[in-house]
Scaffold this motif. Structure first.
Motif, PDB file in Angstrom:
ATOM      1  N   ASP A   8       0.951  -1.587   0.399  1.00  0.00           N
ATOM      2  CA  ASP A   8      -0.158  -0.189   0.103  1.00  0.00           C
ATOM      3  C   ASP A   8       1.165   1.259   0.647  1.00  0.00           C
ATOM      4  OD1 ASP A   8       0.817  -0.491   2.179  1.00  0.00           O
ATOM      5  OD2 ASP A   8      -0.442   0.304   3.810  1.00  0.00           O
ATOM      6  N   LYS A   9       2.302   1.528  -0.324  1.00  0.00           N
ATOM      7  CA  LYS A   9       3.180   2.270  -0.390  1.00  0.00           C
ATOM      8  C   LYS A   9       3.488   2.877  -1.838  1.00  0.00           C
ATOM      9  CE  LYS A   9       4.023   2.659   3.894  1.00  0.00           C
ATOM     10  NZ  LYS A   9       3.141   1.151   4.106  1.00  0.00           N
ATOM     11  N   TYR A 133      -4.833  -7.454  -1.525  1.00  0.00           N
ATOM     12  CA  TYR A 133      -5.824  -6.182  -1.128  1.00  0.00           C
ATOM     13  C   TYR A 133      -5.216  -6.275   0.896  1.00  0.00           C
ATOM     14  CZ  TYR A 133      -8.182  -6.195  -5.357  1.00  0.00           C
ATOM     15  OH  TYR A 133      -8.531  -6.438  -6.768  1.00  0.00           O
ATOM     16  N   PHE A 202     -10.361  -2.763   0.546  1.00  0.00           N
ATOM     17  CA  PHE A 202      -9.604  -2.292   0.216  1.00  0.00           C
ATOM     18  C   PHE A 202     -10.619  -0.493  -0.338  1.00  0.00           C
ATOM     19  CE2 PHE A 202      -7.073  -1.398  -3.582  1.00  0.00           C
ATOM     20  CZ  PHE A 202      -5.286  -0.750  -2.137  1.00  0.00           C
TER      21      PHE A 202
END
Length: 253
Positions: A8-9, A133, A202
Motif C-alpha cells: 500500500d506504499k 488487498y 480495500f
C-alpha cells in the motif's frame, strides 16, 4: 512469500477507471450460476446497462427495478481472482457501494441440512488474491454478517452462521485440512469469500454474502447430496435469487 505481497506504499500499475457517467444503482446482485442467470432473464424485466469484457467474452450487467429501487445483476466466475476481477471491473461501468453475493459451498458439518443457508462470519485466507488487498492474517472478518443474519431472521428463513474456508484448489481439500478447519469452527468451504471481503474493504465497498449448503465433506466419503439435474437446495436453486433480491432491498432501506 505470498504473505509479503500486500503493497500500500506504491500505486497500482492498472486501476479500474471510475466513470461519473456510469448508471447508478442501489446495489449489485451477483450469482455464480448459469441456471439462475437464465431464470432471472426469463422471469424479470431486465435491461442491459453495461458489459464487462474478458478474454472469454462479454459478461452483461443487467438492471432490475423493484419498488422504486434499481439493482444491477450479473453472473461472475468461480474462483477468487476472476470473481474479484469482475467486481473490480464493475467499478468502471456502474456506480454502487453495495454488493450482494450468493453461491454454493461445501459443507463441513453433517448436522447442517442440505440446502440450508450459511452466513460466513470469518473467512480463512487459503487463497492468493486477498493478500494483495490486505496485510497477511489467517482470517478476515466478514463485515456485514450480522446484517445478513438480521435479514434472514426477520424473513423467518432458517440459517446458520460460522467461519468459512476459502480455498484456491477444491481438488486439494485433503482430509487433514478438512479436519483442521472444522475443528477451527469452519462450517463451509468455497473459493471467493475471503478475497471478496478483502477487495471490498480495500475499495470501500459493502459486501453482503450468503452461501447454500451443498456437498458434504463431513462423511467417510465425499457426498454430493444431490442427483445430476437436481437444482432444489443447490447453488442453482432459483429461490436463492429471490432471497438475494429481498436482501438487496433490505440493505438499501
Amino acid at each position: 512469500m505470498i504473505t509479503d505481497e500486500f503493497d500500500d506504499k506504491t500505486p497500482a500499475i492498472i486501476n479500474p477507471v471510475m466513470n461519473a457517467d456510469s448508471p447508478a444503482v442501489d446495489a449489485c446482485i451477483i450469482t455464480f450460476s448459469h441456471q439462475i442467470e437464465a431464470f432471472v432473464l426469463a422471469n424479470y424485466e431486465c435491461r442491459k446497462i453495461a458489459s464487462i469484457w474478458f478474454a472469454t467474452g462479454e459478461t452483461p450487467v443487467w438492471q432490475i427495478e423493484r419498488a422504486g429501487r434499481k439493482f444491477a445483476f450479473f453472473k461472475t466466475y468461480v474462483g477468487a481472482p476472476a470473481c474479484v476481477g469482475s467486481v473490480e471491473d464493475t467499478l468502471s461501468v456502474i456506480r454502487t457501494k453495495k454488493y450482494v453475493v450468493f453461491g454454493g459451498a461445501g459443507c463441513l458439518d453433517k448436522e447442517i441440512a442440505h440446502g440450508k443457508i450459511m452466513i460466513p462470519t470469518e473467512a480463512y485466507r487459503d487463497e492468493g488474491t486477498s493478500y494483495h488487498y490486505l496485510p497477511p492474517a489467517d482470517y478476515i472478518r466478514i463485515s456485514n454478517a450480522d446484517v445478513v443474519a438480521d435479514f434472514m431472521a426477520c424473513s423467518k428463513l432458517p440459517f446458520v452462521t460460522g467461519r468459512t474456508w476459502t480455498t484456491d484448489s477444491f481438488y486439494r481439500e485433503t482430509r487433514g485440512n478438512f479436519q483442521r478447519h472444522k475443528a477451527d469452527g469452519c462450517i463451509s468451504v468455497e473459493m471467493e469469500c475471503a478475497a471478496l471481503q478483502a477487495m471490498c474493504l480495500f475499495r470501500g465497498l459493502d459486501l453482503y454474502m450468503f452461501l447454500t449448503s451443498g456437498d458434504l465433506l463431513d462423511a467417510p466419503e465425499w457426498d454430493a447430496r444431490h442427483e445430476r439435474g437436481e437444482y432444489i437446495g443447490t447453488q442453482h436453486d432459483t429461490r436463492h435469487f429471490e432471497i438475494a433480491l429481498e436482501l438487496a432491498d433490505f440493505v438499501c432501506r
